[in-house]
Scaffold this motif. Structure first.
Motif, PDB file in Angstrom:
ATOM      1  N   VAL A  25       0.633  -1.018  -0.052  1.00  0.00           N
ATOM      2  CA  VAL A  25      -0.063   0.136   0.149  1.00  0.00           C
ATOM      3  C   VAL A  25       0.624   1.192   0.006  1.00  0.00           C
ATOM      4  N   ALA A  26       0.303   2.294  -0.121  1.00  0.00           N
ATOM      5  CA  ALA A  26       0.968   3.620  -0.127  1.00  0.00           C
ATOM      6  C   ALA A  26       1.000   4.098   1.075  1.00  0.00           C
ATOM      7  N   PRO A  27       2.011   5.005   1.774  1.00  0.00           N
ATOM      8  CA  PRO A  27       2.003   5.422   2.875  1.00  0.00           C
ATOM      9  C   PRO A  27       0.837   6.305   3.418  1.00  0.00           C
ATOM     10  N   GLY A  28       0.214   5.516   4.593  1.00  0.00           N
ATOM     11  CA  GLY A  28      -1.095   6.076   5.141  1.00  0.00           C
ATOM     12  C   GLY A  28      -0.829   7.507   5.731  1.00  0.00           C
ATOM     13  N   GLU A  29       0.653   7.810   6.268  1.00  0.00           N
ATOM     14  CA  GLU A  29       0.569   9.250   6.797  1.00  0.00           C
ATOM     15  C   GLU A  29       0.529  10.138   5.652  1.00  0.00           C
ATOM     16  N   ASP A  30       0.873   9.852   4.437  1.00  0.00           N
ATOM     17  CA  ASP A  30       1.031  10.909   3.191  1.00  0.00           C
ATOM     18  C   ASP A  30      -0.485  10.861   2.829  1.00  0.00           C
ATOM     19  N   GLU A  31      -1.269   9.980   2.596  1.00  0.00           N
ATOM     20  CA  GLU A  31      -2.449   9.983   2.036  1.00  0.00           C
ATOM     21  C   GLU A  31      -3.587   9.579   3.241  1.00  0.00           C
ATOM     22  N   PRO A  32      -3.806  10.142   4.200  1.00  0.00           N
ATOM     23  CA  PRO A  32      -4.704   9.466   5.225  1.00  0.00           C
ATOM     24  C   PRO A  32      -6.117   9.058   4.715  1.00  0.00           C
ATOM     25  N   ALA A  33      -6.561   9.789   3.917  1.00  0.00           N
ATOM     26  CA  ALA A  33      -7.999   9.425   3.298  1.00  0.00           C
ATOM     27  C   ALA A  33      -8.015   7.929   2.625  1.00  0.00           C
ATOM     28  N   ILE A  34      -7.008   7.543   2.018  1.00  0.00           N
ATOM     29  CA  ILE A  34      -6.893   6.172   1.505  1.00  0.00           C
ATOM     30  C   ILE A  34      -6.730   5.075   2.621  1.00  0.00           C
ATOM     31  N   ALA A  35      -5.966   5.740   3.598  1.00  0.00           N
ATOM     32  CA  ALA A  35      -5.774   4.700   4.816  1.00  0.00           C
ATOM     33  C   ALA A  35      -6.787   4.286   5.622  1.00  0.00           C
ATOM     34  N   ILE A  36      -7.912   5.389   5.804  1.00  0.00           N
ATOM     35  CA  ILE A  36      -9.198   5.368   6.329  1.00  0.00           C
ATOM     36  C   ILE A  36     -10.050   4.507   5.515  1.00  0.00           C
ATOM     37  N   GLY A  37     -10.028   4.723   4.293  1.00  0.00           N
ATOM     38  CA  GLY A  37     -10.809   3.741   3.327  1.00  0.00           C
ATOM     39  C   GLY A  37     -10.580   2.309   3.513  1.00  0.00           C
ATOM     40  N   LEU A  38      -8.999   2.035   3.482  1.00  0.00           N
ATOM     41  CA  LEU A  38      -8.497   0.715   3.708  1.00  0.00           C
ATOM     42  C   LEU A  38      -8.979   0.209   4.971  1.00  0.00           C
ATOM     43  N   ARG A  39      -8.848   0.858   6.036  1.00  0.00           N
ATOM     44  CA  ARG A  39      -9.381   0.267   7.398  1.00  0.00           C
ATOM     45  C   ARG A  39     -10.955  -0.139   7.316  1.00  0.00           C
ATOM     46  N   ARG A  40     -11.708   0.724   6.736  1.00  0.00           N
ATOM     47  CA  ARG A  40     -13.199   0.711   6.401  1.00  0.00           C
ATOM     48  C   ARG A  40     -13.489  -0.560   5.865  1.00  0.00           C
ATOM     49  N   LEU A  41     -12.792  -0.871   4.932  1.00  0.00           N
ATOM     50  CA  LEU A  41     -12.869  -2.104   3.806  1.00  0.00           C
ATOM     51  C   LEU A  41     -12.341  -3.175   4.761  1.00  0.00           C
ATOM     52  N   LEU A  42     -11.471  -3.463   5.172  1.00  0.00           N
ATOM     53  CA  LEU A  42     -10.653  -4.560   5.833  1.00  0.00           C
ATOM     54  C   LEU A  42     -11.057  -4.750   7.450  1.00  0.00           C
ATOM     55  N   GLY A  43     -11.604  -3.744   8.038  1.00  0.00           N
ATOM     56  CA  GLY A  43     -11.730  -3.775   9.584  1.00  0.00           C
ATOM     57  C   GLY A  43     -10.802  -3.008  10.243  1.00  0.00           C
ATOM     58  N   PRO A  44     -11.213  -2.193  11.234  1.00  0.00           N
ATOM     59  CA  PRO A  44     -10.341  -1.514  11.791  1.00  0.00           C
ATOM     60  C   PRO A  44      -9.356  -1.960  12.844  1.00  0.00           C
ATOM     61  N   ASP A  45      -9.579  -3.440  13.016  1.00  0.00           N
ATOM     62  CA  ASP A  45      -8.644  -4.400  14.079  1.00  0.00           C
ATOM     63  C   ASP A  45      -7.657  -5.091  12.878  1.00  0.00           C
ATOM     64  N   SER A  46      -7.863  -5.150  11.595  1.00  0.00           N
ATOM     65  CA  SER A  46      -7.212  -5.942  10.865  1.00  0.00           C
ATOM     66  C   SER A  46      -5.744  -5.989  10.965  1.00  0.00           C
ATOM     67  N   TRP A  47      -4.914  -7.114  11.205  1.00  0.00           N
ATOM     68  CA  TRP A  47      -3.551  -6.894  11.092  1.00  0.00           C
ATOM     69  C   TRP A  47      -2.787  -6.906   9.746  1.00  0.00           C
ATOM     70  N   THR A  48      -3.572  -7.035   8.830  1.00  0.00           N
ATOM     71  CA  THR A  48      -3.267  -7.046   7.470  1.00  0.00           C
ATOM     72  C   THR A  48      -2.639  -5.702   7.180  1.00  0.00           C
ATOM     73  N   LEU A  49      -3.175  -4.444   7.529  1.00  0.00           N
ATOM     74  CA  LEU A  49      -2.472  -3.295   7.412  1.00  0.00           C
ATOM     75  C   LEU A  49      -1.372  -2.840   8.073  1.00  0.00           C
ATOM     76  N   GLU A  50      -1.353  -3.516   9.202  1.00  0.00           N
ATOM     77  CA  GLU A  50      -0.224  -3.093  10.242  1.00  0.00           C
ATOM     78  C   GLU A  50       1.017  -3.919   9.608  1.00  0.00           C
ATOM     79  N   ALA A  51       0.835  -5.081   8.978  1.00  0.00           N
ATOM     80  CA  ALA A  51       1.836  -5.721   8.350  1.00  0.00           C
ATOM     81  C   ALA A  51       2.196  -5.398   6.872  1.00  0.00           C
ATOM     82  N   ALA A  52       1.387  -4.441   6.379  1.00  0.00           N
ATOM     83  CA  ALA A  52       1.724  -4.217   4.983  1.00  0.00           C
ATOM     84  C   ALA A  52       3.010  -3.763   4.583  1.00  0.00           C
ATOM     85  N   THR A  53       3.273  -4.083   3.527  1.00  0.00           N
ATOM     86  CA  THR A  53       4.592  -3.250   2.737  1.00  0.00           C
ATOM     87  C   THR A  53       4.162  -2.030   2.115  1.00  0.00           C
TER      88      THR A  53
END
Length: 327
Positions: free
Chosen positions: A196-224
């Motif tokens: 994924v792209a850096p969440g701190e650079d484009e927070p709107a995308i990061a928020i959308g991904l968390r909404r899609l995958l679930g706020p507690d998803s470990w997948t985003l935390e471990a993403a490249t």
């Protein structure tokens, strides 16, 4: 001493005759003689000798005429330069942009603008939307292309218009298990190594991904974390994982990757063009004209933002970037 005095002296040096010089500059001969005499008094030296062979510049006159010619040429060039600047043909434009804008529409826009305004210096900066908004407000940038409307201090002083829309797609290597699928579901992504792209650079995308995958998803935390869409596709092609990015990535699809929609369709922040409302730069105006020419769907919305036509808060529907077929 005025520019007309320089023109009189140069004309007299060229024609060696008061009569012919007077006809060239458009005055009668007696006034020209008086003006040259007054000029000589002001300079403090005789500039012309009146001889039987005609009017001949003295040594002082030759030196004066050389400078006068350069001064007149510079004055003419200054007028030409001013007119070109007023038409937006010269100057400087500083543009900030997110990497995905280089897929569309910036290539066509920058190519056309460079062809039509070759003497305008384009200063280009790749930067995150949050950074470009601040740079616009401080004057570091003249125009920015980012994701979503500008936010933060000073954003209310900016004019913004949508120039593209995107939804989320997944990109995988041709050897990946998802290659060949038209869509991929969120539950299929939760057990994958994501890119994924850096969440701190484009927070709107990061928020959308968390909404899609679930706020507690470990997948985003471990993403490249990849710098931009080009790196996302490149890492996916190497088999690092499943890349997630905007649908406009399809415009630059690689033969070694497969792209499919994420279902349900997840809309990403709009690609947005922004500039300062009080900027009256002719170069900016010329750039906006290029945007109108290359992005016809945007023209009406841009004019409304600038109050050039009937006010309206609605924008015309825009086609999402990328071809309709999955790859």
């Amino acid at each position: 001493m005025e520019a007309r005095h320089l023109r009189y002296a140069v004309a007299l040096a060229d024609h060696r005759s008061f009569r012919r010089a007077a006809a060239t500059v458009g005055i009668a001969q007696p006034p020209l003689s008086k003006q040259i005499a007054a000029l000589e008094r002001e300079v403090g030296a005789r500039l012309f000798d009146r001889t039987a062979r005609g009017v001949v510049p003295t040594a002082a006159g030759e030196a004066f005429i050389a400078r006068a010619r350069r001064s007149l040429a510079e004055a003419s060039a200054a007028a030409i330069d001013a007119a070109r600047a007023d038409r937006g043909e010269t100057g400087r434009l500083s543009l900030g942009f997110v990497a995905s804008a280089l897929l569309d529409p910036l290539p066509a826009v920058l190519s056309r603008f460079g062809t039509q305004r070759p003497d305008v210096r384009l200063v280009l900066h790749e930067m995150a939307t949050s950074r470009s908004t601040a740079a616009l407000v401080t004057g570091e940038l003249d125009v920015a292309v980012g994701l979503g409307p500008p936010r933060g201090t000073g954003a209310e002083s900016l004019v913004s218009v949508t120039i593209g829309r995107d939804h989320l797609v997944a990109v995988v290597a041709r050897t990946h298990a998802y290659a060949g699928q038209r869509t991929v579901a969120p539950e299929q992504l939760r057990n994958q190594q994501l890119i994924v792209a850096p969440g701190e650079d484009e927070p709107a995308i990061a928020i959308g991904l968390r909404r899609l995958l679930g706020p507690d998803s470990w997948t985003l935390e471990a993403a490249t974390v990849a710098r931009d869409v080009h790196t996302i596709a490149g890492l996916a092609a190497c088999g690092v994982g499943v890349g997630l990015g905007p649908s406009r990535m399809r415009l630059n699809a690689r033969p070694d990757v497969w792209m499919c929609d994420v279902s349900p369709r997840t809309r990403l922040p709009d690609l947005t063009l922004s500039f300062r409302a009080d900027d009256r730069s002719r170069v900016l105006e010329a750039f906006l004209d290029t945007i109108r020419a290359d992005c016809p769907d945007v023209g009406d919305a841009l004019d409304r933002r600038l109050d050039h036509s009937a006010p309206s808060d609605r924008e015309p529907p825009l086609r999402e970037a990328g071809p309709g077929k999955d790859r």
